[in-house]
Design a protein around this motif. Structure first.
Motif, PDB file in Angstrom:
ATOM      1  N   UNK A  72     -16.240 -30.345 -19.454  1.00 48.01           N
ATOM      2  CA  UNK A  72     -14.926 -30.394 -20.089  1.00 48.01           C
ATOM      3  C   UNK A  72     -13.921 -30.954 -19.091  1.00 48.01           C
ATOM      4  N   UNK A  73     -12.894 -31.619 -19.613  1.00 48.58           N
ATOM      5  CA  UNK A  73     -11.863 -32.170 -18.741  1.00 48.58           C
ATOM      6  C   UNK A  73     -10.774 -32.838 -19.547  1.00 48.58           C
ATOM      7  N   UNK A  74      -9.785 -33.352 -18.834  1.00 50.70           N
ATOM      8  CA  UNK A  74      -8.651 -34.010 -19.476  1.00 50.70           C
ATOM      9  C   UNK A  74      -8.851 -35.512 -19.619  1.00 50.70           C
ATOM     10  N   UNK A  75      -9.698 -36.081 -18.770  1.00 50.01           N
ATOM     11  CA  UNK A  75      -9.956 -37.516 -18.806  1.00 50.01           C
ATOM     12  C   UNK A  75     -11.452 -37.752 -18.639  1.00 50.01           C
ATOM     13  N   UNK A  76     -11.887 -38.966 -18.896  1.00 52.18           N
ATOM     14  CA  UNK A  76     -13.291 -39.309 -18.721  1.00 52.18           C
ATOM     15  C   UNK A  76     -13.728 -39.045 -17.287  1.00 52.18           C
ATOM     16  N   UNK A  77     -14.984 -38.662 -17.128  1.00 52.50           N
ATOM     17  CA  UNK A  77     -15.518 -38.354 -15.803  1.00 52.50           C
ATOM     18  C   UNK A  77     -15.502 -39.552 -14.866  1.00 52.50           C
ATOM     19  N   UNK A  78     -15.416 -40.751 -15.410  1.00 56.46           N
ATOM     20  CA  UNK A  78     -15.388 -41.948 -14.562  1.00 56.46           C
ATOM     21  C   UNK A  78     -14.079 -42.061 -13.780  1.00 56.46           C
ATOM     22  N   UNK A  79     -13.031 -41.353 -14.228  1.00 60.31           N
ATOM     23  CA  UNK A  79     -11.733 -41.454 -13.555  1.00 60.31           C
ATOM     24  C   UNK A  79     -11.170 -40.121 -13.059  1.00 60.31           C
ATOM     25  N   UNK A  80     -11.715 -39.010 -13.502  1.00 63.42           N
ATOM     26  CA  UNK A  80     -11.152 -37.710 -13.115  1.00 63.42           C
ATOM     27  C   UNK A  80     -12.257 -36.658 -12.993  1.00 63.42           C
ATOM     28  N   UNK A  81     -11.949 -35.614 -12.263  1.00 64.49           N
ATOM     29  CA  UNK A  81     -12.889 -34.503 -12.103  1.00 64.49           C
ATOM     30  C   UNK A  81     -13.018 -33.719 -13.406  1.00 64.49           C
ATOM     31  N   UNK A  82     -14.132 -33.020 -13.539  1.00 69.05           N
ATOM     32  CA  UNK A  82     -14.399 -32.216 -14.734  1.00 69.05           C
ATOM     33  C   UNK A  82     -14.826 -30.814 -14.309  1.00 69.05           C
TER      34      UNK A  82
END
Length: 126
Positions: free
Chosen positions: A44-54
Protein backbone atom coordinates in the motif's frame (compact mmCIF):
# COMPACT_ATOMS: atom_id res chain seq x y z
CA UNK A 1 19.78 4.05 -3.46
CA UNK A 2 16.33 4.64 -2.01
CA UNK A 3 14.02 3.03 0.52
CA UNK A 4 11.62 0.67 -1.26
CA UNK A 5 9.26 -0.38 1.51
CA UNK A 6 8.75 -1.10 5.19
CA UNK A 7 7.22 -4.47 6.12
CA UNK A 8 4.62 -4.93 8.85
CA UNK A 9 3.25 -8.32 9.93
CA UNK A 10 -0.54 -8.17 10.27
CA UNK A 11 -3.16 -10.43 11.84
CA UNK A 12 -5.97 -9.80 9.34
CA UNK A 13 -5.01 -8.75 5.82
CA UNK A 14 -8.32 -7.26 4.76
CA UNK A 15 -8.72 -5.30 8.00
CA UNK A 16 -5.24 -3.83 7.48
CA UNK A 17 -5.81 -3.03 3.80
CA UNK A 18 -9.06 -1.30 4.77
CA UNK A 19 -7.27 0.81 7.40
CA UNK A 20 -4.43 1.94 5.16
CA UNK A 21 -6.69 2.63 2.16
CA UNK A 22 -9.99 3.82 3.67
CA UNK A 23 -8.67 5.56 6.77
CA UNK A 24 -5.25 6.85 5.65
CA UNK A 25 -6.08 7.27 1.96
CA UNK A 26 -3.39 5.03 0.51
CA UNK A 27 -3.95 2.83 -2.54
CA UNK A 28 -3.58 -0.93 -2.72
CA UNK A 29 -0.66 -1.15 -5.14
CA UNK A 30 -0.46 -4.93 -5.45
CA UNK A 31 -1.32 -8.11 -3.59
CA UNK A 32 0.00 -11.65 -3.98
CA UNK A 33 -0.90 -14.88 -2.22
CA UNK A 34 1.78 -17.56 -1.73
CA UNK A 35 -0.13 -20.70 -0.63
CA UNK A 36 2.98 -22.91 -0.72
CA UNK A 37 4.71 -20.48 1.66
CA UNK A 38 1.52 -19.90 3.67
CA UNK A 39 1.62 -16.11 3.45
CA UNK A 40 0.06 -13.19 1.60
CA UNK A 41 1.71 -9.87 0.75
CA UNK A 42 -0.02 -6.57 0.00
CA UNK A 43 1.71 -3.30 -0.82
CA UNK A 44 0.00 0.00 0.00
CA UNK A 45 1.14 3.56 -0.62
CA UNK A 46 0.32 7.00 -1.94
CA UNK A 47 2.21 6.70 -5.22
CA UNK A 48 3.49 3.95 -7.49
CA UNK A 49 6.41 1.98 -6.09
CA UNK A 50 8.57 3.16 -8.99
CA UNK A 51 8.62 6.68 -7.50
CA UNK A 52 7.84 6.37 -3.78
CA UNK A 53 8.23 4.05 -0.81
CA UNK A 54 5.42 1.68 0.16
CA UNK A 55 4.31 -0.33 3.15
CA UNK A 56 4.38 -4.10 2.73
CA UNK A 57 1.68 -5.84 4.76
CA UNK A 58 2.51 -9.50 5.42
CA UNK A 59 -0.09 -11.97 6.62
CA UNK A 60 1.23 -15.38 7.70
CA UNK A 61 -1.54 -17.97 7.56
CA UNK A 62 -2.98 -18.72 10.99
CA UNK A 63 -1.18 -15.93 12.88
CA UNK A 64 -3.70 -13.43 14.20
CA UNK A 65 -1.48 -11.41 16.54
CA UNK A 66 2.15 -10.36 16.98
CA UNK A 67 4.11 -8.91 19.86
CA UNK A 68 5.31 -5.53 18.61
CA UNK A 69 8.43 -5.42 20.76
CA UNK A 70 10.21 -2.36 22.10
CA UNK A 71 12.53 -1.54 19.18
CA UNK A 72 9.92 -0.54 16.60
CA UNK A 73 8.75 3.06 16.72
CA UNK A 74 6.30 4.33 14.12
CA UNK A 75 5.59 5.34 10.54
CA UNK A 76 5.43 9.12 9.94
CA UNK A 77 3.08 10.78 7.45
CA UNK A 78 3.10 14.46 6.50
CA UNK A 79 -0.38 16.00 6.69
CA UNK A 80 -1.75 19.46 5.96
CA UNK A 81 -3.68 19.62 9.24
CA UNK A 82 -2.97 17.16 12.07
CA UNK A 83 -6.12 18.18 13.95
CA UNK A 84 -8.34 17.45 10.93
CA UNK A 85 -6.46 14.22 10.23
CA UNK A 86 -7.19 12.99 13.77
CA UNK A 87 -10.86 13.86 13.42
CA UNK A 88 -11.04 11.97 10.11
CA UNK A 89 -9.46 8.88 11.70
CA UNK A 90 -11.77 9.09 14.73
CA UNK A 91 -14.83 9.53 12.46
CA UNK A 92 -13.97 6.20 10.81
CA UNK A 93 -13.94 4.48 14.20
CA UNK A 94 -10.18 4.22 14.54
CA UNK A 95 -7.96 5.04 17.49
CA UNK A 96 -6.15 8.34 18.11
CA UNK A 97 -3.51 7.67 20.79
CA UNK A 98 -2.00 11.17 20.99
CA UNK A 99 -4.13 14.16 20.08
CA UNK A 100 -2.75 16.76 17.69
CA UNK A 101 -0.67 19.46 19.33
CA UNK A 102 2.83 20.88 19.57
CA UNK A 103 5.72 18.57 20.40
CA UNK A 104 6.73 18.60 24.05
CA UNK A 105 10.11 20.22 23.29
CA UNK A 106 9.30 22.13 20.09
CA UNK A 107 6.62 23.76 18.02
CA UNK A 108 5.96 21.14 15.33
CA UNK A 109 2.36 19.91 15.52
CA UNK A 110 2.16 16.12 15.68
CA UNK A 111 -0.36 13.40 16.53
CA UNK A 112 -0.38 9.61 16.72
CA UNK A 113 -2.98 7.10 15.60
CA UNK A 114 -2.90 3.33 15.75
CA UNK A 115 -3.56 0.79 13.02
CA UNK A 116 -5.63 -2.36 13.73
CA UNK A 117 -2.52 -4.31 14.80
CA UNK A 118 -1.30 -1.63 17.19
CA UNK A 119 1.36 -0.05 14.96
CA UNK A 120 1.73 3.68 15.58
CA UNK A 121 1.30 6.18 12.74
CA UNK A 122 2.56 9.72 13.38
CA UNK A 123 0.96 12.68 11.65
CA UNK A 124 3.38 15.60 11.22
CA UNK A 125 1.71 18.85 10.22
CA UNK A 126 3.32 20.74 7.31
Amino acid sequence: MRILHTMLRVGDMQRSIDFYTSVLGMRLLRQNDFPDGKFTLAFVGYEDESVASAIELTYNYGVERYELGTAYGHIALEVDDAYAACEAVRAKGCKVVREAGPMKHGSTVIAFVEDPDGYKIEFIQK
